[in-house]
Design an enzyme around this catalytic site. Structure first.
Site, PDB file in Angstrom:
ATOM      1  N   SER A 118       0.797  -1.223   0.000  1.00 55.18           N
ATOM      2  CA  SER A 118       0.000   0.000   0.000  1.00 55.18           C
ATOM      3  C   SER A 118       0.835   1.281   0.000  1.00 55.18           C
ATOM      4  O   SER A 118       1.594   1.512  -0.918  1.00 55.18           O
ATOM      5  CB  SER A 118      -0.944  -0.036   1.194  1.00 55.18           C
ATOM      6  OG  SER A 118      -1.872   0.983   1.091  1.00 55.18           O
ATOM      7  N   HIS A 119       0.734   2.049   1.077  1.00 57.21           N
ATOM      8  CA  HIS A 119       1.405   3.351   1.132  1.00 57.21           C
ATOM      9  C   HIS A 119       2.820   3.234   1.698  1.00 57.21           C
ATOM     10  O   HIS A 119       3.503   4.235   1.832  1.00 57.21           O
ATOM     11  CB  HIS A 119       0.577   4.282   2.007  1.00 57.21           C
ATOM     12  CG  HIS A 119       0.271   3.659   3.327  1.00 57.21           C
ATOM     13  ND1 HIS A 119      -0.622   2.620   3.436  1.00 57.21           N
ATOM     14  CD2 HIS A 119       0.770   3.859   4.554  1.00 57.21           C
ATOM     15  CE1 HIS A 119      -0.660   2.228   4.684  1.00 57.21           C
ATOM     16  NE2 HIS A 119       0.174   2.958   5.394  1.00 57.21           N
ATOM     17  N   ASP A 283      -2.378   6.587  -3.119  1.00 57.16           N
ATOM     18  CA  ASP A 283      -1.298   5.786  -2.539  1.00 57.16           C
ATOM     19  C   ASP A 283      -0.834   4.729  -3.540  1.00 57.16           C
ATOM     20  O   ASP A 283      -1.339   4.646  -4.670  1.00 57.16           O
ATOM     21  CB  ASP A 283      -1.712   5.161  -1.196  1.00 57.16           C
ATOM     22  CG  ASP A 283      -2.674   4.003  -1.323  1.00 57.16           C
ATOM     23  OD1 ASP A 283      -3.354   3.909  -2.365  1.00 57.16           O
ATOM     24  OD2 ASP A 283      -2.746   3.189  -0.394  1.00 57.16           O
ATOM     25  N   ASP A 285      -1.176   1.514  -4.012  1.00 55.60           N
ATOM     26  CA  ASP A 285      -2.100   0.543  -4.620  1.00 55.60           C
ATOM     27  C   ASP A 285      -3.440   1.149  -5.002  1.00 55.60           C
ATOM     28  O   ASP A 285      -4.354   0.427  -5.419  1.00 55.60           O
ATOM     29  CB  ASP A 285      -2.282  -0.672  -3.707  1.00 55.60           C
ATOM     30  CG  ASP A 285      -2.948  -0.318  -2.390  1.00 55.60           C
ATOM     31  OD1 ASP A 285      -2.718   0.796  -1.885  1.00 55.60           O
ATOM     32  OD2 ASP A 285      -3.700  -1.152  -1.857  1.00 55.60           O
ATOM     33  N   ASP A 287      -5.932   2.638  -3.351  1.00 55.83           N
ATOM     34  CA  ASP A 287      -7.172   2.632  -2.571  1.00 55.83           C
ATOM     35  C   ASP A 287      -7.316   3.858  -1.671  1.00 55.83           C
ATOM     36  O   ASP A 287      -8.383   4.114  -1.135  1.00 55.83           O
ATOM     37  CB  ASP A 287      -7.353   1.320  -1.784  1.00 55.83           C
ATOM     38  CG  ASP A 287      -6.191   1.006  -0.872  1.00 55.83           C
ATOM     39  OD1 ASP A 287      -5.204   1.776  -0.864  1.00 55.83           O
ATOM     40  OD2 ASP A 287      -6.249  -0.032  -0.178  1.00 55.83           O
ATOM     41  N   ARG A 288      -6.242   4.630  -1.520  1.00 58.99           N
ATOM     42  CA  ARG A 288      -6.337   5.855  -0.720  1.00 58.99           C
ATOM     43  C   ARG A 288      -6.248   7.087  -1.612  1.00 58.99           C
ATOM     44  O   ARG A 288      -5.648   7.029  -2.681  1.00 58.99           O
ATOM     45  CB  ARG A 288      -5.169   5.962   0.253  1.00 58.99           C
ATOM     46  CG  ARG A 288      -5.115   4.884   1.264  1.00 58.99           C
ATOM     47  CD  ARG A 288      -3.950   5.164   2.196  1.00 58.99           C
ATOM     48  NE  ARG A 288      -3.904   4.143   3.206  1.00 58.99           N
ATOM     49  CZ  ARG A 288      -3.409   4.326   4.420  1.00 58.99           C
ATOM     50  NH1 ARG A 288      -2.886   5.495   4.740  1.00 58.99           N
ATOM     51  NH2 ARG A 288      -3.408   3.355   5.294  1.00 58.99           N
ATOM     52  N   LYS A 383     -11.699   0.092  -0.536  1.00 61.20           N
ATOM     53  CA  LYS A 383     -11.734   1.542  -0.661  1.00 61.20           C
ATOM     54  C   LYS A 383     -11.099   1.908  -1.988  1.00 61.20           C
ATOM     55  O   LYS A 383     -10.355   1.116  -2.554  1.00 61.20           O
ATOM     56  CB  LYS A 383     -11.032   2.215   0.509  1.00 61.20           C
ATOM     57  CG  LYS A 383      -9.600   1.801   0.764  1.00 61.20           C
ATOM     58  CD  LYS A 383      -9.116   2.432   2.066  1.00 61.20           C
ATOM     59  CE  LYS A 383      -7.646   2.206   2.300  1.00 61.20           C
ATOM     60  NZ  LYS A 383      -7.342   0.975   3.008  1.00 61.20           N
TER      61      LYS A 383
END
Ligand code: VG1
Ligand code: CO
Length: 559
Positions: A118-119, A283, A285, A287-288, A383
């Site tokens: 992710s982030h 981010d 991936d 999702d943010r 998300k």
């Protein structure tokens, strides 16, 4: 058609293959140890809900970070070894987390494996991660991830097929005996989905009529670049210069792919310098998201509340209705006020998107969000950063029909005028020694538990403790219980602090402190957040004794 043979490879277990808030995240070097990744993938296959991996179709992709291709090769060999029928793989291993969720659902597959941390930063000295999603498109529930962990602790063999090396660059199907790999375009299905959810014509016309309403989207060299170009440039007609850092890189160009005011600061500076009314970052991936326009930052807890407020103008919700809304526990209570106003159910779940999935599957939840820059809806089970940006653009375009010239700031202001404002801030203490972090949490548990008789009623600065607890969640759909999800402390003036340990760090422990203060006084709505909540931060430090227990005098990240 070539076929293959399967061999049983003996292995020994590794410590700590316990999926956290969202998958297993460790340093790349940890995943590179002999059999480490294979063990975990085999544990996923062994833990797959009935009927297991045999004959299954799985989606595989990720944010393209360092070690992804190696991991995909291992997944291919083990999938064939475990009699999986088909893998659908994003071209070059690229698939955003929301796009993966969509493909799992759309093609009715048995789930997916997402390669991302992710982030967290990427590269040989940074993080890698593996996430397993179920057939509903969402992160596997705790019952499954706990099983993966249990299996990983006793694993002694995995099944590996000698599939020849496959190019992840060439689209199309390749078949080996009973096993097929299909390499797909990572963007197409997703674009098709979002075009059904939002009013693209309305947004496009808004840009045509308002050529000065410039947009700048920053993919921070994560996975969203190709999606952003297709959607914002090709579909919505914005100039190519509206998307930056759009080539996914294995190390994200050496930066931190985390869309907040700290790590997306260069975007914020550019927006201010060029007077850009609408900016966004995503981010690793996808999702943010962060929304930032000139002079206006959208606090994520407000973002989900505002999207819920305007749900009735978004085509997807016009057709499905607003079934209910939800937030993670540390997310501010701005959404609660909208739920009340719209007379829909509000659910408060532990941190992590997986808890929303059951409610969505049961038809009780439409829109949800987390304070950590994540918002989404029941069209998928993750998300979704691009979804949130499109929701905001749809709202802005619609509001401009009746109130021309309205931007982010005006929409925020209207929202505060109707509901009041929650000033909200999160501080993180990263890579704290686990033992010290646990001491902080034990101390807080004592305050809201055995010692509550003396703690409740006590005053810290201007704040008097009203009550508090260690959050426990009972899933209203399947009755499962998740306890110890974070300490909540409420004050008599309506303010709140929440303290919990992160479940996504790859080293040591991260302590997160969330503070929120409510105001219904319009003369305060334009205040800066930090001064508005400073007193509450001081109270949280006094109560938690973080400085004393950890030796840290200030947080590493403030968002
Ligand atoms: C963090 C966030 C949480 C989010 C999770 C995964 O978890 O607080 O809200 O769902 O990351 O996000 P934690 O346990 O570290 O607080 V992501 O973008 O990694 O998929
Ligand atoms: Co993410």
């Amino acid at each position: 058609m070539s076929t293959f043979t399967v061999k049983t490879v003996p292995t020994t277990p590794y410590e700590g293959q316990k999926p956290g808030t969202s998958g297993l995240r460790k340093r790349v070097k940890v995943f590179q140890q002999e059999n480490y990744t294979a063990n975990f993938i085999q544990a996923i296959f062994d833990a797959m809900p009935s009927p297991g991996p045999k004959g299954a179709t799985l989606v595989v992709g990720g944010d393209g970070r360092y070690y992804s291709e190696d991991a995909i090769k291992i997944i291919i060999r083990l999938a064939a070894g475990n009699e999986v029928a088909k893998l659908i793989v994003g071209q070059n291993g690229i698939l955003s987390t929301p796009a993966t969720s969509n493909i799992i659902r759309k093609r009715q597959t048995n789930g997916g494996i997402i390669l991302t941390a992710s982030h967290n930063p990427g590269g040989p000295n940074h993080d890698f991660g593996i996430k397993f999603n179920s057939s509903n498109g969402g992160s596997a529930p705790e019952a499954v991830t706990n099983r993966v962990y249990e299996i990983s602790r006793n694993i002694n063999q995995y099944y590996e097929a000698n599939i020849p090396e496959v190019s992840l660059a060439s689209l199309g199907k390749q078949t080996f005996g009973n096993f097929t790999i299909e390499i797909i375009n990572p963007v197409n299905d997703y674009v098709e989905l979002v075009k059904e959810l939002f009013d693209f014509d309305l947004i496009k016309n808004f840009f045509v009529k308002n050529p000065n309403y410039k947009v700048l989207v920053d993919s921070l060299h994560g996975v969203t670049g190709p999606y952003a170009i297709r959607i914002f440039v090709n579909e919505l007609g914005l100039p190519r210069s509206s998307v930056q850092n759009d080539v996914p890189l294995p190390d994200f160009g050496g930066s931190h792919p985390d869309p907040n005011l700290v790590y997306a600061k260069s975007l914020v500076d550019r927006i201010e310098e060029l007077d850009i009314p609408f900016g966004a970052a995503f981010d690793g991936d996808g999702d943010r998201h962060m929304i930032y326009g000139k002079g206006a930052f959208v606090v994520p807890s407000d973002s989900v509340a505002i999207i819920a407020e305007y749900a009735s103008i978004i085509p997807y919700f016009q057709s499905t209705g607003l079934k209910g809304v939800a937030r993670s526990m540390p997310t501010s209570r701005a959404l609660d006020l909208v739920a009340q106003d719209k007379n829909v159910d509000l659910f408060v779940v532990p941190t992590g998107w997986k808890f929303f999935g059951n409610l969505m599957d049961a038809g009780r939840l439409s829109i949800c969000g987390e304070e950590s820059f994540g918002t989404g809806a029941d069209c998928i089970r993750e998300k979704d950063g691009i979804w949130a940006i499109l929701a905001w653009l749809n709202i802005i375009a619609k509001v401009n029909e009746t109130k021309p010239g309205s931007g982010i700031k005006d929409i925020l202001r209207m929202h505060y005028e109707k509901y009041g404002r929650y000033f909200y801030l999160r501080t993180d203490y990263e890579e704290v020694e686990s033992e010290k972090a646990n001491r902080v949490i034990d101390h807080l548990r004592d305050l809201v538990g055995p010692s509550k008789g003396t703690f409740f009623g006590k005053t810290f600065g201007e704040f008097t403790v009203k009550d508090g607890d260690d959050f426990e969640y009972r899933d209203p759909v399947d009755g499962s219980i998740s306890s110890h999800q974070g300490i909540r402390i409420y004050f008599t003036d309506g303010s709140r602090i929440v303290i919990r340990l992160s479940g996504t760090g790859s080293q040591g422990a991260t302590i997160r402190v969330y503070v929120e203060k409510y105001s219904k006084n319009p003369s305060e709505y334009d205040l800066e957040t930090l001064p508005a909540v400073q007193g509450l931060i001081d109270a949280s430090l006094e109560i938690s004794k973080i400085n004393e227990y950890t030796g840290r005098t200030k947080p590493d990240v403030v968002t």
